[in-house]
Design an enzyme around this catalytic site. Structure first.
Site, PDB file in Angstrom:
ATOM      1  N   LYS A   3       0.528  22.184  15.506  1.00 46.30           N
ATOM      2  CA  LYS A   3      -0.681  23.005  15.374  1.00 46.30           C
ATOM      3  C   LYS A   3      -0.916  23.900  16.592  1.00 46.30           C
ATOM      4  O   LYS A   3      -1.310  25.055  16.451  1.00 46.30           O
ATOM      5  CB  LYS A   3      -1.889  22.090  15.143  1.00 46.30           C
ATOM      6  CG  LYS A   3      -3.160  22.858  14.859  1.00 46.30           C
ATOM      7  CD  LYS A   3      -4.194  22.026  14.135  1.00 46.30           C
ATOM      8  CE  LYS A   3      -5.466  22.853  13.960  1.00 46.30           C
ATOM      9  NZ  LYS A   3      -6.254  22.441  12.810  1.00 46.30           N
ATOM     10  N   MET A  61      16.578   6.468 -21.373  1.00 43.99           N
ATOM     11  CA  MET A  61      17.888   6.279 -20.752  1.00 43.99           C
ATOM     12  C   MET A  61      18.031   4.853 -20.213  1.00 43.99           C
ATOM     13  O   MET A  61      19.107   4.256 -20.284  1.00 43.99           O
ATOM     14  CB  MET A  61      18.095   7.304 -19.632  1.00 43.99           C
ATOM     15  CG  MET A  61      19.491   7.324 -19.067  1.00 43.99           C
ATOM     16  SD  MET A  61      20.739   7.595 -20.348  1.00 43.99           S
ATOM     17  CE  MET A  61      20.965   9.372 -20.228  1.00 43.99           C
ATOM     18  N   PHE A 103      -3.808  11.315  14.021  1.00 38.43           N
ATOM     19  CA  PHE A 103      -4.200  11.428  12.616  1.00 38.43           C
ATOM     20  C   PHE A 103      -3.219  12.336  11.867  1.00 38.43           C
ATOM     21  O   PHE A 103      -2.909  13.429  12.319  1.00 38.43           O
ATOM     22  CB  PHE A 103      -5.623  11.994  12.515  1.00 38.43           C
ATOM     23  CG  PHE A 103      -6.071  12.175  11.095  1.00 38.43           C
ATOM     24  CD1 PHE A 103      -6.187  11.085  10.240  1.00 38.43           C
ATOM     25  CD2 PHE A 103      -6.355  13.441  10.596  1.00 38.43           C
ATOM     26  CE1 PHE A 103      -6.583  11.248   8.922  1.00 38.43           C
ATOM     27  CE2 PHE A 103      -6.760  13.610   9.282  1.00 38.43           C
ATOM     28  CZ  PHE A 103      -6.875  12.506   8.440  1.00 38.43           C
ATOM     29  N   GLN A 104      -2.743  11.851  10.738  1.00 36.23           N
ATOM     30  CA  GLN A 104      -1.783  12.581   9.899  1.00 36.23           C
ATOM     31  C   GLN A 104      -0.521  12.991  10.658  1.00 36.23           C
ATOM     32  O   GLN A 104       0.036  14.052  10.430  1.00 36.23           O
ATOM     33  CB  GLN A 104      -2.448  13.783   9.222  1.00 36.23           C
ATOM     34  CG  GLN A 104      -3.513  13.320   8.230  1.00 36.23           C
ATOM     35  CD  GLN A 104      -3.978  14.411   7.291  1.00 36.23           C
ATOM     36  OE1 GLN A 104      -4.012  15.581   7.641  1.00 36.23           O
ATOM     37  NE2 GLN A 104      -4.327  14.009   6.070  1.00 36.23           N
ATOM     38  N   GLU A 132       2.368  17.910  -3.346  1.00 33.95           N
ATOM     39  CA  GLU A 132       3.431  18.574  -2.582  1.00 33.95           C
ATOM     40  C   GLU A 132       4.799  18.429  -3.230  1.00 33.95           C
ATOM     41  O   GLU A 132       5.640  19.313  -3.128  1.00 33.95           O
ATOM     42  CB  GLU A 132       3.460  18.060  -1.138  1.00 33.95           C
ATOM     43  CG  GLU A 132       2.267  18.505  -0.289  1.00 33.95           C
ATOM     44  CD  GLU A 132       1.054  17.598  -0.437  1.00 33.95           C
ATOM     45  OE1 GLU A 132       1.075  16.699  -1.303  1.00 33.95           O
ATOM     46  OE2 GLU A 132       0.078  17.799   0.325  1.00 33.95           O
TER      47      GLU A 132
END
Ligand SMILES: Cc1ncc(C[n+]2csc(CCOP(=O)(O)OP(=O)(O)O)c2C)c(N)n1
Ligand SMILES: [Mg+2]
Lengths: 83, 582
Positions: free
Chosen positions: B170, B479, B120-121, B58
């Site tokens: 949802k 760097m 969940f999630q 993602e």
């Protein structure tokens, strides 16, 4: 820099999440809000928040500009509170 | 319209209303990754009028949307699932937020009734993304969806642009609605319009006309407002030299004699000296980042500062300004330019020429047979005749890409400036290639950052994108290594990627088969891309030319001098006198 007590008056849209957004601008800087009250205005879709916070003029000014940038903030005013 | 309203309204699911609204808002490409909480939305995608691009993480999907937005000026759009999908977007959102990139990111959420139950999630996505987005919404009803999408696109693109998150539970996706996409957006409390007054304009023109040693200092806001031509017109009319920020590269043609090129920590001596000596700093669409100003008390100390920016909170934040104008840069310049008198500033420009001659951007080869990293950037410039759409990752190579490429056009240098996000380069280049299929996209990455989002290379292969990925392999986190060399007594803790040169407590088996891990050529090939390694300085440009010409996703691994440093350097918090050159 000298920290003084400021009273901020915020008029905001009465929507969920707005309070968290506003408080986050203070807590993210390590500022401690001393008094906070939120209440309705005559227009039920607008809430008024009174915030007392210790801070330097410069940082408070910056916070106000960022408050005004928030999508749900209608107006902010400030005055110095003599303790 | 009346006829339309009379038609019996058809009910669709929230998911369908969302997809229809994204299309109405102008979405051409949607980047993202599926999951349980967005299956209803994905179920509508096969019939959507826009393309869907599957990333591999993602973070990569958000950077793709970001690269697309930076390259085109349009809104980048992405879609991810709840919980881990949403938390994986945080770095991408923060990156876009810092650099003012317009994005709309849709996240799935557990059903409204389950929020707060550790479902969940489940993650508190609006809570988590609040500090890294311009705004976010939690959608409570399918009826709100079209309006919220329209508002999100409006907020993303008005005022200082930024990412907006829409969190969609949802059950809201599954509910039915007949709400339609609004014709117009009007937000009660958000009116980021220009507050420039004609008195301010007059004052600005007067300051410019009276200045003896003016400098224009142009940032990302110039590019965002499409004002590059207007900056050039002002500069030419009054013969004002122009320095840019990292985000402003391309807002003024560096081949123009008036260009001072990059200012700041790794900017040119001429740019930093000019800002130090100017009597009028005309700052356009910048935010005076600490990477640019160095020691604030000493910054532009002889100058009156005029600051034009669309973000009222950026004016007066870091430097004291004589005149602050909250407005779109282009609007201001179109009004002011006719009041600015033609001027020559011959003495001032002569002084600047002398600085440029005395302190050019230059490097010395350290070994005859070893490629210098700066050479890689010059080779890209030559091989593409300066036409590349250059995308960078973060580190030394990013600064060399800023310094050794002659930037000439807006939206052709994409880099994570404010956040400095390693891992930005590969996916952002892919997103840019979707937005600008007509451009030669070249990504410049370090060996460290390339490993952070390498998985996205597959996307370039799947879509046959003509992107050249150049990995500048100095076998270290360059760097970090540079700062340790200069400021931390050469204790290279955690910054050496090769087997050799590691500290005792990081020592690896000396008989390890590889000196460099991973093998970027094999890795790229495993992802389906063409790949070449180049070690010989004489072959460098040819290899890059061939890769760019092939029109296929190609990785070029350039093995370079590991000890090279980025100079000049004005170390953080130092005044311009503290600039070091080698
Ligand atoms: C996600 C992230 N983690 C850590 C850093 C700190 N950091 C800045 S530059 C750098 C080194 C980058 O190494 P590499 O990608 O090899 O590029 P080089 O400097 O060698 O060109 C690091 C670790 C960062 N910018 N981003
Ligand atoms: Mg490196």
């Amino acid at each position: 820099m000298k920290e003084e007590l400021h009273r901020l008056n915020c008029f905001v849209e009465n929507k969920p999440g707005v309070l968290a957004r506003i408080v986050g601008l203070f807590s993210g800087r390590g500022y401690n809000i001393q008094t906070l009250s939120v209440g309705p205005t005559e227009d039920g879709t607008v809430s008024r928040m009174k915030i007392d916070v210790l801070g330097s003029d410069r940082v408070i000014r910056q916070i106000i500009l960022q408050l005004r940038n928030q999508v749900n903030v209608i107006e902010v005013t400030v005055r110095r509170k003599t303790a | 319209m009346w006829k339309h309203a009379m038609k019996s309204k058809q009910q669709v699911t929230g998911a369908q209303a969302l997809v229809d609204s994204l299309a109405k808002a102008g979405t051409e490409v949607l980047f993202g990754y599926p999951g349980g909480a967005v299956l209803d939305i994905f179920n509508c995608l096969p019939d959507a009028p826009f393309q869907f691009v599957l990333g591999r993480h993602e973070q990569g999907s958000v950077h793709m949307a970001d690269g697309y937005a930076r390259a085109t000026g349009r809104v980048g759009v992405c879609l991810v699932t709840s919980g881990p999908g949403a938390t994986n977007t945080v770095t991408g959102l923060a990156t876009a937020n810092m650099d003012g990139v317009p994005l709309v990111c849709v996240t799935g959420q557990v059903p409204l009734g389950q929020i707060g139950t550790d479902a969940f999630q489940e993650a508190d996505t609006t809570g988590i993304t609040r500090a890294v987005s311009k705004h976010n919404f939690l959608v409570h009803s399918a009826d709100e969806l079209p309006e919220i999408v329209a508002e999100a696109f409006y907020i993303a693109t008005h005022g200082k642009p930024g990412p907006v998150v829409i969190d969609v539970p949802k059950n809201v996706q599954q509910a039915l609605t007949d709400a339609t996409y609004p014709e117009r957006v009007s937000l009660r409390a958000y009116h980021p319009e220009s507050s420039a007054t004609s008195a301010q304009m007059a004052r600005l023109a007067k300051l410019v006309n009276e200045a003896e040693r003016p400098v224009i200092y142009a940032g990302g806001g110039v590019i965002a407002s499409g004002a590059a031509k207007d900056v050039a017109a002002l500069a030419h009319r009054a013969q004002i030299p122009v320095a840019t920020t990292l985000m402003g590269l391309g807002s003024f043609d560096e081949r123009d004699p008036l260009s001072l090129r990059l200012a700041g920590m790794h900017g040119t001596a001429a740019a930093n000296y000019a800002i130090n000596h100017t009597d009028l700093l005309i700052a356009l669409g910048v935010r005076f980042s600490d990477r640019v100003t160095g020691k604030l008390a000493a910054y532009a100390k002889k100058a009156k500062i005029v600051h034009v920016d669309c973000d009222p909170a950026s004016i007066g934040k870091n430097v004291r300004v004589s005149l602050g104008i909250v407005a779109d840069v282009k609007d201001v310049l179109t009004t002011v330019s006719s009041r600015v008198k033609a001027a020559e500033h011959a003495e001032w420009l002569a002084q600047i020429e002398e600085w440029k001659r005395k302190r050019p951007m230059a490097y010395k080869p350290m070994h005859q047979h070893v490629i210098m990293p700066q050479q890689v950037i010059e080779a890209i410039d030559n091989a593409t005749k300066g036409e590349a759409l250059l995308v960078t990752d973060v580190g030394q190579h990013q600064m060399w890409a800023a310094q050794y490429f002659r930037h000439s056009h807006p939206r052709r240098f994409l880099s994570s400036g404010g956040m400095g996000t390693m891992g930005f380069g590969i996916p952002a280049a892919i997103g840019a290639a979707f937005g600008r299929p007509d451009r030669k996209v070249v990504a410049v990455c370090g060996d460290g950052g390339a490993q952070m989002t390498f998985e996205e290379l597959v996307v370039a292969v799947e879509h046959k994108l003509p992107v050249t990925f150049v990995v500048i392999n100095n076998s270290c986190l360059g760097m970090v290594r540079q700062w340790q060399e200069l400021f931390y007594g050469k204790r290279y803790a955690g910054s050496i990627l090769s087997v050799r040169g590691r500290l005792a407590n990081e020592r690896l088996e000396q008989d390890l088969k590889y000196d460099y891990l991973p093998d970027f050529v094999k890795l790229a090939q495993a992802h389906g891309a063409d790949a070449t390694r180049v070690i010989d300085p004489a072959k460098l440009e040819g290899v890059i030319r061939k890769a760019v010409k092939s029109g296929r996703p190609t990785l070029v691994e350039a093995i370079v001098e590991p000890r090279a440093n980025v100079y000049p350097m004005q170390p953080g918090g130092q005044p311009v006198e503290g600039m070091i050159f080698e």
